[in-house]
Design a protein around this motif. Structure first.
Motif, mmCIF file in Angstrom:
data_model
loop_
_atom_site.group_PDB
_atom_site.id
_atom_site.type_symbol
_atom_site.label_atom_id
_atom_site.label_comp_id
_atom_site.label_asym_id
_atom_site.label_seq_id
_atom_site.Cartn_x
_atom_site.Cartn_y
_atom_site.Cartn_z
ATOM 1 N N SER A 47 63.591 101.950 60.445
ATOM 2 C CA SER A 47 63.804 101.947 61.893
ATOM 3 C C SER A 47 64.684 103.101 62.347
ATOM 4 O O SER A 47 64.586 103.553 63.495
ATOM 5 N N TYR A 136 61.964 94.091 68.423
ATOM 6 C CA TYR A 136 60.546 93.886 68.111
ATOM 7 C C TYR A 136 60.089 94.865 67.034
ATOM 8 O O TYR A 136 59.307 94.501 66.134
ATOM 9 N N LEU A 137 60.543 96.112 67.132
ATOM 10 C CA LEU A 137 60.190 97.109 66.119
ATOM 11 C C LEU A 137 60.721 96.697 64.757
ATOM 12 O O LEU A 137 60.001 96.765 63.742
ATOM 13 N N ALA A 139 61.451 93.698 63.691
ATOM 14 C CA ALA A 139 60.697 92.542 63.210
ATOM 15 C C ALA A 139 59.350 92.973 62.627
ATOM 16 O O ALA A 139 58.923 92.479 61.578
ATOM 17 N N SER A 140 58.690 93.917 63.279
ATOM 18 C CA SER A 140 57.403 94.412 62.798
ATOM 19 C C SER A 140 57.569 95.126 61.459
ATOM 20 O O SER A 140 56.776 94.922 60.528
ATOM 21 N N LEU A 141 58.597 95.962 61.346
ATOM 22 C CA LEU A 141 58.832 96.686 60.098
ATOM 23 C C LEU A 141 59.188 95.720 58.965
ATOM 24 O O LEU A 141 58.749 95.899 57.821
ATOM 25 N N ARG A 143 58.246 92.607 58.652
ATOM 26 C CA ARG A 143 57.028 91.896 58.247
ATOM 27 C C ARG A 143 56.141 92.795 57.383
ATOM 28 O O ARG A 143 55.598 92.353 56.359
ATOM 29 N N ARG A 144 56.001 94.053 57.767
ATOM 30 C CA ARG A 144 55.153 94.977 57.014
ATOM 31 C C ARG A 144 55.751 95.274 55.636
ATOM 32 O O ARG A 144 55.020 95.383 54.644
#
Length: 255
Positions: A47, A136-137, A139-141, A143-144
């Protein structure tokens, strides 16, 4: 690699506010399960590519950003929670020394069965909407990274240009903003709120707003051409007036 990061007008505005308060935004996120600290650090490291200003300090001499190369090892801390909510609230009130620390702090508080994140970001980096976008970014990172441990593609830097504020405005609206008068009022002693502790120590009060009420409040604000932030500031102004009897904040909101 260190890069030159341009100082935006918003950065300077928030920096000058440090004479009155610490320009920080805070969030507490409680999970129903556990997080993986290593995966979290990896997500935070990625991030930083999207928000490289996290690596920086803000110089009081140059009034600009200085890249110190901070990474997830300086941003993320992990601790076991042995005190319950008191520990979370204490970490939520942690501060950031803008001239010597990363502009982001993340405390992972590990409970017996579930974890909590206390996230603190410098207001020089983003406003509330930008902070939510970053969460949100992240959280997305996370998860990935959890799904693919070899995931190494860092995201592109997010836009911090002050021009994004004006892109949705027409020419007439821009001119009206530039020509609008600036009224700077001095805060009178009677406007100060009574403190609950001696020497002005900060006190945090956590309240939960149920989703149904939150949805209704957003609908109410939108129906009247206002934002949810406008609604919350108005509520604060009314509460301030009820406590102090001073109309200053209410008048400025109505004006």
């Amino acid at each position: 690699m260190k890069h030159k990061i341009r100082t935006e007008a918003f950065d300077l505005m928030q920096y000058f506010y440090t004479s009155a308060h610490n320009p920080l935004i805070r969030a507490i996120i409680r999970f129903s399960g556990r997080l993986d600290p290593d995966v979290l650090r990896r997500a935070v490291e990625l991030s930083v590519s999207a928000v490289p200003v996290f690596r920086c300090v803000f110089s009081s001499e140059t009034h600009g950003w200085e890249d110190k190369g901070f990474g997830a090892d300086r941003i993320v801390s992990v601790s076991e929670n042995t005190e319950g909510a008191a520990a979370e609230e204490r970490l939520l009130l942690d501060t950031i020394r803008l001239d010597s620390e990363p502009q982001l702090k993340i405390h992972l508080v590990r409970g017996p069965e579930s974890d909590t994140l206390c996230v603190i970001i410098s207001h020089l980096v983003a406003d509330g909407a930008g902070f939510k976008e970053y969460l949100y970014l992240l959280a997305s990172l996370y998860r990935r990274c959890l799904e693919n441990p070899g995931f190494i593609v860092p995201p592109e830097p997010l836009d911090r240009d002050v021009g994004q504020v004006f892109r949705g405005m027409g020419a007439a609206e821009r001119i009206r903003v530039l020509r609008s008068p600036v009224k700077i009022e001095k805060q009178e002693p009677e406007m100060f709120l009574p403190m609950e502790k001696e020497e002005g120590e900060p006190v945090t009060v956590l309240r939960r707003v149920e989703s149904e009420l939150l949805t209704e409040l957003k609908r109410y604000a939108k129906k009247r051409g206002a934002t949810f932030n406008d609604l919350m500031l108005t509520a604060y102004g009314r509460a301030h007036h009820a406590i102090t009897g001073v109309r200053g904040i209410l008048d400025s909101l109505s004006g």
